[in-house]
Design a protein around this motif. Structure first.
Motif, PDB file in Angstrom:
ATOM      1  N   ASP A 176      48.395 -27.478  68.047  1.00 33.16           N
ATOM      2  CA  ASP A 176      48.323 -28.207  69.311  1.00 33.16           C
ATOM      3  C   ASP A 176      48.363 -27.214  70.472  1.00 33.16           C
ATOM      4  O   ASP A 176      48.529 -26.014  70.289  1.00 33.16           O
ATOM      5  CB  ASP A 176      49.452 -29.230  69.427  1.00 33.16           C
ATOM      6  N   ASP A 177      48.241 -27.756  71.653  1.00 30.31           N
ATOM      7  CA  ASP A 177      48.099 -26.884  72.826  1.00 30.31           C
ATOM      8  C   ASP A 177      49.389 -26.172  73.198  1.00 30.31           C
ATOM      9  O   ASP A 177      49.371 -25.218  73.960  1.00 30.31           O
ATOM     10  CB  ASP A 177      47.609 -27.712  74.025  1.00 30.31           C
ATOM     11  N   LYS A 190      44.775 -27.024  80.028  1.00 29.26           N
ATOM     12  CA  LYS A 190      43.379 -27.075  80.460  1.00 29.26           C
ATOM     13  C   LYS A 190      43.264 -27.663  81.866  1.00 29.26           C
ATOM     14  O   LYS A 190      42.507 -27.153  82.703  1.00 29.26           O
ATOM     15  CB  LYS A 190      42.571 -27.932  79.478  1.00 29.26           C
ATOM     16  N   LYS A 221      43.558 -27.163  76.048  1.00 28.87           N
ATOM     17  CA  LYS A 221      43.803 -28.574  75.771  1.00 28.87           C
ATOM     18  C   LYS A 221      44.896 -29.089  76.695  1.00 28.87           C
ATOM     19  O   LYS A 221      45.745 -28.334  77.167  1.00 28.87           O
ATOM     20  CB  LYS A 221      44.242 -28.777  74.319  1.00 28.87           C
ATOM     21  N   GLY A 222      44.872 -30.374  76.938  1.00 32.53           N
ATOM     22  CA  GLY A 222      45.956 -31.044  77.633  1.00 32.53           C
ATOM     23  C   GLY A 222      46.285 -30.477  78.993  1.00 32.53           C
ATOM     24  O   GLY A 222      45.412 -30.164  79.805  1.00 32.53           O
TER      25      GLY A 222
END
Length: 672
Positions: free
Chosen positions: A374-375, A274, A270-271
């Motif tokens: 979260d990431d 990534k 994620k974010g």
């Protein structure tokens, strides 16, 4: 709680000591990796089972391989005559011993020579390659030679310096060679045999893959150098000598586990993690810089399971295929891995990388899909990685888009570096410091150092254009600026503009007057009296060439009793490396860093050439020779720098009729 804190501190201290020890070992091995690669390529090509004979057999060639047989010493294994055996037996250990000795003697060649002599004793005292012996005898020789030289420093009668220096190095080197032959060689051979038997036991019982449980976390904690350079590389090289390859070279260098982890982040992250993963894959897999994936694991520590299982898979695959490398793969790039793989191991090595990547990817992807949090903060994880590493990471900007390498962070420390740190850099730093502080950035420190003493702790490094590449090797995370003219380079104004962009307007003014004046370095003596005496000032030089001018200025230092006669040759050697032309009609020749033991006390000499001489295409009228034993000459050089950026003062020097006139110009300037 106090006990827990104490235990944590002790654990952190132990980790730091191991990390420093590993860095110490790697600093001996890594500069010589090119020699390891050369040996590996020659072995891969010319031994009986190498690429040349393999391709020849495939093409149906039935003739002789005379030249190839001579190089590879067929019939004697890889430890025969030819070029393969002598390289691993003598060249590689001697290079390590030389590097270790020089490193322990403050980058002095004298320490390296004695280190090589001592290593030769260990080589001849054992029947296995003496890499571990070189790592012991080289540093021991350099350190002990440094201590011995300090005992009689400045106590040798004039004219006997070369005699004492040469014979002391020869006598002590010979003694250490005997120690290496009698003690170090047999001891290291016994240790190597014990360690090899342990590895054989792990292989025979199918336990070698379990080493990844320790190696993969050790990499992330930057403890891998102690394992890789201290154990795996020496043992692997010994095994490769006997069997033509070693699996030990792939225990730590396999790029598969990191590749699989980064692929998982590229698809399921994620974010920022990534988005940055594809670029990190190129750096890790092709560039071989494994530390690029460490922040991803530090951000989500449970992912260490993925790289451990991937590493175990890679090791197990190599065990099944009986594959390995001929030489270390450094950096751990797939290109380096393939280059070091013998023909018989290409399939197994490739399979070990692919399967390690596949397992690491599957486990990491599974854990990322299960993770509902979260990431995580990749920037914080990157900072954590740098803290564990003990210095800035040159590739951190690829992850978070910030850091020194990007040019976005504020600049608080600037270092001007030259080869010896006693002349060019001191004057360049003085000019630059005046510009920087004059622009209001008094909180920015500007110092000078020899390149050999640089650490990766500065925000901006300024060097002569011929030295930038060397400086970048030691300060990879800093910005680098190259100059060709030390006195009035337009790059100095660019640095000031860069400070305005990165630091925000003018400086805070928080720096003290002492810092602004450069008085953080001690200066002793009458500025222009003791260091530059009237007897060392010549207003009508007789030299007509650059070399003649260097000799003339150097002999004034000898006549003043400031240096040994051999220092003059070191001045010529320094000039061959990098020009000491400063700009504005000035050159400041000085010796190399290795020549500092020839300096008895700090002094400078001043020679004027009214008609001018050619200095590698530049006109020079003033030659100031420098011999700096400590830092007490830096203030005077700062004054000289101020003089030569002021055309009115240069004109006064051109018109000077007596040495007193020259001293009057220098004394009239305020400390830089």
């Amino acid at each position: 709680m106090a006990t827990t804190a104490h235990s944590a501190a002790r654990s952190g201290g132990m980790r730091l000591h191991v990390q420093r020890f590993g860095t110490f070992l790697s600093n001996m091995v890594l500069p010589n990796i090119g020699a390891f690669i050369a040996w590996g390529l020659i072995t891969a090509l010319f031994i009986e089972t190498g690429w040349i004979t393999l391709i020849g057999d495939k093409l149906g060639y039935t003739g002789g391989y005379g030249f190839v047989e001579d190089l590879g010493a067929w019939g004697s294994g890889v430890d025969g005559a030819g070029i393969v055996g002598p390289m691993i037996t003598y060249l590689l250990p001697l290079l390590i011993g030389y590097t270790g000795g020089r490193m322990m003697y403050d980058d002095n060649i004298r320490g390296g020579v004695v280190g090589a002599i001592a290593t030769m004793g260990a080589i001849t005292g054992a029947s296995v390659p003496m890499f571990l012996g070189a790592m012991v005898m080289g540093p021991l020789a350099g350190w002990s030679m440094k201590k011995l030289d300090a005992l009689w420093s400045h106590k040798i009668r004039p004219g006997f310096e070369m005699l004492v220096n040469n014979f002391s190095a020869g006598i002590w080197g010979g003694f250490l060679a005997i120690v290496g032959f009698v003690i170090a060689g047999p001891f290291v051979e016994a240790f190597s045999t014990l360690a090899s038997n342990l590895v054989d036991t792990l292989v025979d019982n199918g336990l070698l893959p379990l080493t990844s449980i320790f190696i993969e976390p050790a990499k992330i904690l930057f403890l891998n150098n102690a394992i890789n350079q201290g154990i795996l590389t020496p043992l692997g090289t010994t095994e490769a000598q006997e069997a033509g390859k070693s699996i030990l070279f792939l225990l730590e260098a396999n790029p598969g586990p990191g590749l699989g982890l980064l692929l998982a982040f590229a698809l399921f992250g994620k974010g920022v993690a990534k988005a940055s993963a594809p670029g990190a894959i190129i750096i890790q897999f092709l560039g071989g810089i494994h530390e690029i994936y460490f922040p991803y694991v530090l951000m989500k520590p449970k992912l260490v399971v993925a790289v451990i299982l991937g590493g175990m898979t890679g090791v197990a695959t190599n065990v099944v295929f009986n594959s390995g490398l001929r030489s270390p793969a450094s950096p751990g790039s797939i290109i380096a891995v393939w280059a070091a793989a013998p023909p018989s191991s290409l399939v197994g090595v490739t399979a070990s990388v692919l399967l390690a990547a596949a397992v690491s990817f599957i486990v990491a992807a599974f854990l990322l899909k299960l993770d509902k949090s979260d990431d995580g903060d990749l920037a914080t994880a990157t900072a954590d990685m740098e803290a564990r590493k003990g210095k800035k990471s040159s590739i951190a900007s690829a992850l978070v888009g910030t850091g020194a390498a990007t040019g976005n962070g504020p600049i608080r420390s600037i270092v001007f570096a030259c080869d010896a740190g006693m002349g060019s850099s001191a004057m360049g730093a003085s000019v630059l410091r005046k510009k920087v502080h004059g622009a209001g950035f008094t909180d920015v420190t500007v110092v000078n150092k020899a390149i050999s003493n640089l650490t990766d702790s500065y925000d901006l490094v300024v060097t002569h254009e011929d030295l930038t590449e060397r400086a970048e090797q030691r300060t990879g995370s800093a910005r680098h600026v190259s100059v060709a003219n030390f006195m009035d380079s337009p790059r100095y104004d660019e640095i000031v503009e860069l400070l305005r962009e990165t630091n925000g307007g003018a400086g805070s003014g928080a720096g003290t007057a002492a810092t602004a004046a450069g008085t953080d370095r001690p200066a002793t003596g009458d500025q222009g009296g003791e260091l530059l005496s009237p007897d060392s000032i010549v207003l009508d030089g007789t030299g007509s060439t650059r070399d003649a001018a260097i000799t003339e200025a150097g002999e004034l230092l000898v006549a003043a009793g400031a240096v040994d006669p051999g220092y003059v040759q070191a001045m010529h050697d320094r000039e061959q490396s990098v020009s000491t032309y400063m700009g504005n009609l000035l050159a400041i020749p000085h010796g190399t860093n290795e020549a500092k033991p020839a300096i008895r006390h700090t002094a400078i000499s001043f020679v004027r050439y009214p008609q001018g001489i050619d200095w590698k295409g530049k006109e020079v009228k003033f030659v100031i020779a420098v011999a700096g034993a400590g830092d007490d000459h830096l203030k005077l050089l700062g004054k000289i720098a101020e003089v030569f950026v002021d055309r009115e003062q240069v004109a006064r020097l051109e018109a000077a009729r007596t040495p007193a006139d020259v001293l009057a110009v220098l004394r009239a300037m305020q400390p830089a």
